[in-house]
Design a protein around this motif. Structure first.
Motif, PDB file in Angstrom:
ATOM      1  N   ARG A   1      73.683   7.471  29.080  1.00 32.96           N
ATOM      2  CA  ARG A   1      73.349   6.792  30.327  1.00 32.96           C
ATOM      3  C   ARG A   1      74.118   7.434  31.475  1.00 32.96           C
ATOM      4  O   ARG A   1      75.225   7.940  31.324  1.00 32.96           O
TER       5      ARG A   1
ATOM      6  N   ASN B   1      76.444   7.866  34.522  1.00 32.83           N
ATOM      7  CA  ASN B   1      77.536   7.127  35.149  1.00 32.83           C
ATOM      8  C   ASN B   1      77.449   7.290  36.650  1.00 32.83           C
ATOM      9  O   ASN B   1      76.735   8.126  37.168  1.00 32.83           O
TER      10      ASN B   1
ATOM     11  N   TYR C   1      70.692   1.760  31.222  1.00 28.21           N
ATOM     12  CA  TYR C   1      71.327   1.588  32.534  1.00 28.21           C
ATOM     13  C   TYR C   1      70.349   0.950  33.528  1.00 28.21           C
ATOM     14  O   TYR C   1      70.758   0.259  34.464  1.00 28.21           O
TER      15      TYR C   1
ATOM     16  N   SER D   1      72.418  -2.689  35.346  1.00 23.57           N
ATOM     17  CA  SER D   1      73.688  -2.069  35.730  1.00 23.57           C
ATOM     18  C   SER D   1      74.165  -2.522  37.109  1.00 23.57           C
ATOM     19  O   SER D   1      75.261  -2.143  37.540  1.00 23.57           O
TER      20      SER D   1
END
Length: 380
Positions: free
Chosen positions: A5, A7, A93, A240
Motif C-alpha cells: 500500500r 504510504n 489503502y 485511510s
C-alpha cells in the motif's frame, strides 16, 4: 506478487484529465501552482509527488476534470492477464468491503477491445480478492461510489488508477440552477486562461447564460480555490482518511483560504434572457462572488472603461435563436470595442465569418462532443 500500500510520503504518478484542447492550459496552471514533473499529454497532464499533492490538485485546479493516481502498470494481452494483474494490486489503502466501488475503462490498440468487459473483469478481480482476504466484498455503485477505479489498456499494457476527486471536478457546488447546454466550469476556467486575461483588467460576458464565465473569472481573480466550494472530495471517503489525514486536509483548506483576495477587478455578465440573468445571480450568490449582471442584448454591448476583455460563448445549435442575423449584429457591436480583446468560443464557422477580421489566435477545443474554435481578436 502483491504491491505494498502507498504510504503518505512515497512519490506517486498522477494524471489530471482535461477537455481536449485545454491540456496546455492545465499544464501552465499546474506549473504555476508549483506541482512537480508536470508534462502535458493527450487528454490531460502528468505530474508527480506524494499522495498529498494529488489531493492538493483536487482542491486547487480549476481546469482538471479528474485527478487520477497511478497504482500499477502490467501487461494485459488477454482477460486472464488483466484479472491477475489487478488482483495483485493492494487496494486496502483506498477501499474496504463496506465501501462502494465503480470501475471505468478505456482501451486502444489492444487485443482487449470492449471497455465494458475490461471494467467488469477489473471489478471481478478486486471483489474476488476482497472475498479471499475479508470474506466480504464491496458493492458496486455507479452513481456515487466511495472509490472510483479507472483502467486504461493501450497496446496490451494496462494502467490502473484510482480517482481522487470522486465526481467530476467541474461540479464546484455553486450551480443551483442550470440553463440549457451550460458551459462546464472546468472548460470556462480553461477558456479564461487561454484568453490571456491578466486577472486585473475588467471583463464582460455579453451572452453569459447561467453566469459560468464571469463566476469562474471572479474566483480566479480573487484566488478562490475551487475545491473550497465542494463539501468533500472522493479521497475523504477512503478508509485511510484518518484523523491525521483529516488534519492535513484541513490545513490545506486553511492555507487556500488565507490566499483569497477580498477584492477583484470589475467583472460583468449580461444576457437577453431574464431567466438566464436570474439563474446567473443565484449561482454567483452560491459561489460567494459579487458580480454585475444585467439584461441586455449582445448587440448593445458597451465598451469597458478602461478597455478590457470580452469573453463569451455565443449560442449555436439548439441554443441559437436569430441565426446569421444575430451573429452579424454581435460582430458589428464587438468590432466597435476599440482597444478591447474579444475572445469567442465558436461552435460554428458562421461566428468567425461574421467577425470579418483575422483573429490573433485560434485554438481548437472540445465542448463535450462539439469541436469548437477559440478565437481571440485585438480590436483596433
Amino acid at each position: 506478487m502483491r504491491t505494498e500500500r502507498k504510504n503518505r510520503g512515497e512519490v506517486m504518478r498522477f494524471f489530471a484529465t482535461a477537455a481536449a484542447g485545454t491540456e496546455g492550459a492545465l499544464r501552465d496552471e499546474l506549473r504555476e501552482a508549483r506541482f512537480r514533473e508536470v508534462r502535458a499529454d493527450r487528454g490531460g497532464v502528468n505530474f508527480e509527488g506524494p499522495i498529498d499533492e494529488g489531493m492538493r490538485a483536487c482542491l486547487e485546479s480549476r481546469i482538471a476534470v479528474r485527478v487520477l493516481a497511478l497504482l500499477a502498470e502490467f501487461e494485459a494481452p488477454n482477460e486472464d492477464a488483466l484479472y491477475e494483474g489487478v488482483k495483485g494490486v493492494d487496494l486496502s489503502y483506498y477501499l474496504e468491503p463496506k465501501r462502494t466501488l465503480a470501475v471505468r475503462a478505456a482501451c486502444k490498440d489492444s487485443r482487449l477491445t470492449h471497455t465494458q468487459y475490461i471494467a467488469q473483469k477489473t471489478k471481478d478481480a478486486i471483489v474476488d480478492e476482497q472475498r479471499r482476504q475479508y470474506g466480504a466484498r464491496s458493492n458496486v455503485d455507479l452513481e456515487d461510489p466511495d472509490l472510483g477505479v479507472f483502467v486504461h489498456v493501450v497496446r496490451d499494457r494496462a494502467s490502473l488508477y484510482v480517482d481522487l476527486a470522486g465526481e467530476s471536478l467541474h461540479r464546484r457546488g455553486y450551480r443551483k440552477r442550470i440553463e440549457e447546454a451550460p458551459l462546464k466550469e472546468t472548460l470556462a476556467a480553461a477558456i479564461l486562461r487561454l484568453s490571456g486575461w491578466d486577472r486585473q483588467s475588467p471583463l464582460v460576458d455579453p451572452m453569459c447564460g447561467s453566469g459560468t464565465l464571469p463566476i469562474e473569472a471572479s474566483l480566479w481573480a480573487r484566488d478562490v480555490a475551487p475545491g473550497l466550494l465542494r463539501p468533500r472530495h472522493g479521497f475523504e471517503r477512503w478508509p485511510s482518511h484518518d484523523e491525521t489525514r483529516k488534519r492535513r486536509i484541513a490545513e490545506m483548506r486553511e492555507a487556500a483560504r488565507a490566499r483569497v483576495k477580498s477584492e477583484g477587478p470589475f467583472i460583468a455578465g449580461s444576457d437577453v434572457s431574464p431567466q438566464a440573468i436570474e439563474t446567473a445571480k443565484q449561482n454567483a450568490k452560491a459561489a460567494g462572488v459579487r458580480l454585475h449582471f444585467s439584461r441586455a442584448d449582445v448587440r448593445d454591448v458597451e465598451a469597458l472603461e478602461p478597455a478590457g476583455f470580452v469573453v463569451t460563448n455565443p449560442p449555436y445549435g439548439e441554443r441559437l435563436a436569430g441565426g446569421e442575423e444575430l451573429y452579424r449584429g454581435m460582430a458589428e457591436a464587438l468590432r466597435r470595442l476599440s482597444g478591447h480583446t474579444v475572445v469567442l468560443l465558436a461552435g460554428t464557422p458562421e461566428i468567425s465569418r461574421a467577425m470579418r477580421i483575422r483573429p490573433d489566435k485560434e485554438i481548437t477545443v472540445w465542448n463535450g462532443p462539439i469541436e469548437c474554435r477559440l478565437f481571440s481578436y485585438s480590436i483596433r
